[in-house]
Design a protein around this motif. Structure first.
Motif, PDB file in Angstrom:
ATOM      1  N   LYS A  84       0.804  -1.217   0.000  1.00 56.38           N
ATOM      2  CA  LYS A  84       0.000   0.000   0.000  1.00 56.38           C
ATOM      3  C   LYS A  84       0.844   1.277   0.000  1.00 56.38           C
ATOM      4  O   LYS A  84       0.418   2.303  -0.531  1.00 56.38           O
ATOM      5  CB  LYS A  84      -0.933   0.001   1.210  1.00 56.38           C
ATOM      6  CG  LYS A  84      -2.157   0.889   1.055  1.00 56.38           C
ATOM      7  CD  LYS A  84      -3.194   0.558   2.102  1.00 56.38           C
ATOM      8  CE  LYS A  84      -4.510   1.246   1.781  1.00 56.38           C
ATOM      9  NZ  LYS A  84      -5.582   0.840   2.720  1.00 56.38           N
ATOM     10  N   ASP A  85       2.022   1.272   0.600  1.00 55.96           N
ATOM     11  CA  ASP A  85       2.805   2.496   0.710  1.00 55.96           C
ATOM     12  C   ASP A  85       3.748   2.714  -0.465  1.00 55.96           C
ATOM     13  O   ASP A  85       4.564   3.631  -0.455  1.00 55.96           O
ATOM     14  CB  ASP A  85       3.609   2.490   2.015  1.00 55.96           C
ATOM     15  CG  ASP A  85       4.598   1.338   2.079  1.00 55.96           C
ATOM     16  OD1 ASP A  85       4.530   0.448   1.202  1.00 55.96           O
ATOM     17  OD2 ASP A  85       5.427   1.325   3.011  1.00 55.96           O
ATOM     18  N   TRP A  86       3.642   1.876  -1.511  1.00 59.76           N
ATOM     19  CA  TRP A  86       4.543   1.998  -2.657  1.00 59.76           C
ATOM     20  C   TRP A  86       4.133   3.168  -3.530  1.00 59.76           C
ATOM     21  O   TRP A  86       2.956   3.363  -3.838  1.00 59.76           O
ATOM     22  CB  TRP A  86       4.531   0.701  -3.466  1.00 59.76           C
ATOM     23  CG  TRP A  86       5.533   0.658  -4.574  1.00 59.76           C
ATOM     24  CD1 TRP A  86       6.878   0.448  -4.462  1.00 59.76           C
ATOM     25  CD2 TRP A  86       5.269   0.800  -5.978  1.00 59.76           C
ATOM     26  NE1 TRP A  86       7.477   0.448  -5.707  1.00 59.76           N
ATOM     27  CE2 TRP A  86       6.508   0.671  -6.653  1.00 59.76           C
ATOM     28  CE3 TRP A  86       4.128   1.021  -6.734  1.00 59.76           C
ATOM     29  CZ2 TRP A  86       6.624   0.749  -8.035  1.00 59.76           C
ATOM     30  CZ3 TRP A  86       4.236   1.112  -8.108  1.00 59.76           C
ATOM     31  CH2 TRP A  86       5.478   0.969  -8.753  1.00 59.76           C
ATOM     32  N   ASP A  87       5.114   3.983  -3.954  1.00 61.26           N
ATOM     33  CA  ASP A  87       4.867   5.173  -4.782  1.00 61.26           C
ATOM     34  C   ASP A  87       5.498   4.943  -6.146  1.00 61.26           C
ATOM     35  O   ASP A  87       6.728   4.967  -6.279  1.00 61.26           O
ATOM     36  CB  ASP A  87       5.480   6.402  -4.106  1.00 61.26           C
ATOM     37  CG  ASP A  87       5.160   7.710  -4.835  1.00 61.26           C
ATOM     38  OD1 ASP A  87       4.795   7.652  -6.032  1.00 61.26           O
ATOM     39  OD2 ASP A  87       5.296   8.772  -4.209  1.00 61.26           O
ATOM     40  N   ASP A  88       4.671   4.722  -7.174  1.00 62.87           N
ATOM     41  CA  ASP A  88       5.219   4.410  -8.493  1.00 62.87           C
ATOM     42  C   ASP A  88       5.961   5.597  -9.089  1.00 62.87           C
ATOM     43  O   ASP A  88       6.955   5.438  -9.804  1.00 62.87           O
ATOM     44  CB  ASP A  88       4.119   3.918  -9.442  1.00 62.87           C
ATOM     45  CG  ASP A  88       3.053   4.954  -9.721  1.00 62.87           C
ATOM     46  OD1 ASP A  88       2.828   5.822  -8.855  1.00 62.87           O
ATOM     47  OD2 ASP A  88       2.436   4.881 -10.795  1.00 62.87           O
ATOM     48  N   THR A  89       5.524   6.822  -8.779  1.00 61.77           N
ATOM     49  CA  THR A  89       6.216   8.002  -9.302  1.00 61.77           C
ATOM     50  C   THR A  89       7.624   8.106  -8.726  1.00 61.77           C
ATOM     51  O   THR A  89       8.599   8.308  -9.452  1.00 61.77           O
ATOM     52  CB  THR A  89       5.425   9.272  -8.979  1.00 61.77           C
ATOM     53  OG1 THR A  89       4.120   9.172  -9.563  1.00 61.77           O
ATOM     54  CG2 THR A  89       6.131  10.501  -9.519  1.00 61.77           C
ATOM     55  N   ALA A  90       7.723   7.936  -7.434  1.00 58.24           N
ATOM     56  CA  ALA A  90       9.033   7.992  -6.790  1.00 58.24           C
ATOM     57  C   ALA A  90       9.943   6.891  -7.313  1.00 58.24           C
ATOM     58  O   ALA A  90      11.141   7.103  -7.521  1.00 58.24           O
ATOM     59  CB  ALA A  90       8.878   7.879  -5.273  1.00 58.24           C
ATOM     60  N   TRP A  91       9.388   5.732  -7.543  1.00 59.42           N
ATOM     61  CA  TRP A  91      10.182   4.600  -8.051  1.00 59.42           C
ATOM     62  C   TRP A  91      10.729   4.905  -9.441  1.00 59.42           C
ATOM     63  O   TRP A  91      11.900   4.650  -9.731  1.00 59.42           O
ATOM     64  CB  TRP A  91       9.321   3.338  -8.076  1.00 59.42           C
ATOM     65  CG  TRP A  91      10.066   2.105  -8.475  1.00 59.42           C
ATOM     66  CD1 TRP A  91      10.787   1.283  -7.662  1.00 59.42           C
ATOM     67  CD2 TRP A  91      10.156   1.544  -9.784  1.00 59.42           C
ATOM     68  NE1 TRP A  91      11.327   0.242  -8.377  1.00 59.42           N
ATOM     69  CE2 TRP A  91      10.955   0.378  -9.691  1.00 59.42           C
ATOM     70  CE3 TRP A  91       9.649   1.903 -11.039  1.00 59.42           C
ATOM     71  CZ2 TRP A  91      11.252  -0.411 -10.791  1.00 59.42           C
ATOM     72  CZ3 TRP A  91       9.948   1.122 -12.136  1.00 59.42           C
ATOM     73  CH2 TRP A  91      10.741  -0.024 -12.008  1.00 59.42           C
TER      74      TRP A  91
END
Length: 551
Positions: A84-91
């Protein structure tokens, strides 16, 4: 399927999907070589993660259902999901070298699926059903090879299936006559994998497991262009509490209404779980909801004193009434029960279960599931099945108090697992270099705590997800629910399912959205061919009546 350890503690959119898979392939190690050397980091491709990239294998086939041949396109592959806390933009903003550092990388999962799409039907006009088994920790081999896939493995009805070669036949009862179907393996099971720091914490638990399935379903709907298709969830065993949490998330958080939820061998309130009552002696409801299954088992094995009644269903109605009245009252009284009343109740229990009166009295009117499995046919040296009490097997230890294994699981597992390993690699063209894991050891990691809707601060063990299903039904009062249970299921007793649904915190009018179907089979209803046929017909009817497609 719930392991014993718990007792102890689309066609129109396929061209886009193929392009998607081709892009995903660019992120695999072999495709990232330049002049014979490996890139420093993975390519950023749609749906790719750090550890995993989507995979896909396509094939075609035909299944005959109801005398009509159905041509289908099959896809076996994986979709990558994150916590849930994964940020695709940051990745994506990270450098290749940062993404290549896996030491402290956030966890991700590669979820395997086998999807079957009927050819020649526009996807928007075709229902789609997502199916999964439970455990937790079980792959979906059981529903895939036993119930609704295009092929079905043949097993003995109530005894141990002889060893290989096993017979794989056309599945006359596949759901492809009414719906496209997608079989999903939970994180870490089957061909699904998890990786990254604290990966078990990220995917092994009630809430995180449901979130992974939520992400998978939304990705699948996008990849195959199925957002406007009639949609269904079908969960078996632990797949039923997953469905309750999942449908609430999809409905209230994601604003995705589903047409229906099908529950098979349900357990939504773990306070009622068969075999765990001894750990909470003040909670007597579990004994009440298990009793009709004990009676059905005694009836099947002809252990009813004085001879069994001619018909099962009327007999069970009688037992259900006794269980919810006199028996429930006796248990609620605790040690203040009148001795004469206690004796009368014990004698009635003995008549319904085939167990001795003195044994029942020693147990203080409480009959535990594993003990019943061991005791019922003890004088014959037999242990009674748990997942399906029609099955019996030799006692492992004649002196043990509880059943040491489950004869039904022992009788069928090899056929299912062997048949799927052959079928996946030969017919689906998937898994050549992969290990298939029918079960994963998740119990030492599993987080049973759960935040019920409306009470986010309350996280408790002894979880009930009844509020989740209720919230979804109230948020979408058109949502339909179908309950299926087996009379001979001692793992998730059929009467427990009935009891749970009649204690849902919903308006009385919404009870009309729920329908019930019971079968002379066990936990895996489809292990009994006549019951499989009946269940197919019932589920097919449910989908036809709720898909909102104008005929």
């Amino acid at each position: 399927m719930i392991p014993k350890s718990l007792l102890l503690a689309a066609v129109a959119s396929l061209s886009w999907g193929t392009a998607y898979a081709a892009e995903a392939a660019k992120g695999t190690p072999d495709a990232r070589k330049q002049d014979g050397k490996q890139d420093a980091g993975p390519a950023v491709v749609p749906g790719a993660g750090l550890f995993f990239a989507p995979t896909r294998s396509d094939s075609d086939g035909s299944v005959t259902v109801g005398g009509k041949a159905i041509a289908y396109h099959a896809v076996a592959g994986t979709i990558v999901v994150h916590p849930k806390d994964w940020d695709d933009t940051a990745w994506r903003e990270q450098s290749d070298s940062d993404r290549a550092d896996k030491k402290n990388a956030k966890p991700e999962a590669s979820l395997f699926y086998a999807a079957y799409f009927k050819k020649g039907v526009p996807s928007a006009d075709r229902p789609i059903t997502f199916l999964y088994n439970g455990g937790p920790g079980s792959s979906t081999v059981w529903l895939h090879m036993g119930a609704f896939g295009p092929k079905r493995v043949v097993t003995a009805d109530d005894s141990h299936t002889p060893a290989a070669p096993y017979q794989l036949v056309n599945n006359d009862y596949s759901l492809l006559d009414v719906s496209d179907v997608v079989f999903i393996d939970a994180p870490g099971t089957g061909f699904s994998r998890i990786a990254g720091k604290d990966k078990e914490k990220a995917f092994y638990g009630i809430d995180v497991d449901a979130y992974a399935f939520d992400q998978f379903i939304k990705s699948f709907l996008t990849q195959y262009g199925r957002w406007n298709s009639p949609k269904y969830l079908f969960g078996e065993s632990y797949g039923t509490p997953r469905s309750a949490v999942l449908i609430n998330s999809l409905t209230t958080d994601d604003n995705i209404d589903f047409n229906g939820v099908v529950l098979l061998s349900q357990i939504l309130d773990f306070n009622l779980f068969a075999g765990l009552q001894g750990g909470n002696p003040g909670n007597v409801e579990g004994y009440v909801t298990q009793l009709p299954t004990y009676a059905a088992t005694a009836w099947y094995h002809n252990r009813i004193p004085g001879g069994r009644p001619a018909a099962l269903a009327p007999f069970l109605k009688e037992v259900e009434h006794f269980a919810s009245t006199d028996y429930a009252s006796a248990l609620a009284q605790g040690d203040e029960i009148d001795p004469a009343t206690k004796q009368q109740v014990a004698e009635k229990l003995a008549h319904y279960t085939g167990l001795p009166v003195d044994y029942i009295l020693k147990g203080d009117l409480r009959i535990d599931g594993p003990t019943f499995s061991k005791k019922l046919q003890e004088e014959s040296g037999l242990t009674t099945g748990r997942l399906d009490t029609r099955f019996s097997g030799p006692d492992m230890d004649p002196l043990s108090k509880d059943a040491d294994y489950d004869p039904q699981s022992a009788a069928l597992s090899s056929a299912y697992i062997s048949a799927f390993n052959e079928y996946a690699r030969k017919d689906l063209g998937y898994g050549k270099d992969e290990q298939f894991k029918p079960m994963a050891d998740v119990f030492r990691y599993w987080d049973w705590s759960h935040a019920a809707p409306g009470a986010p601060a309350l996280k408790m063990v002894g979880t009930s997800v009844l509020p989740d299903l209720a919230a979804a039904m109230k948020f979408d009062p058109q949502l339909k629910v179908m309950v299926n249970g087996g009379y001979y299921d001692a793992a998730t007793p059929y009467y427990q399912g009935w009891y749970e649904m009649h204690h849902l915190p919903i308006p009385a009018s919404l009870q009309n959205n729920i329908e019930y179907h019971y079968y002379e089979s066990g936990h895996m209803i489809y292990a009994h061919q006549q019951s499989l046929q009946q269940m197919h017909d019932n589920v097919a009817s449910f989908i036809r009546r709720t898909d909102n497609i104008a005929n």
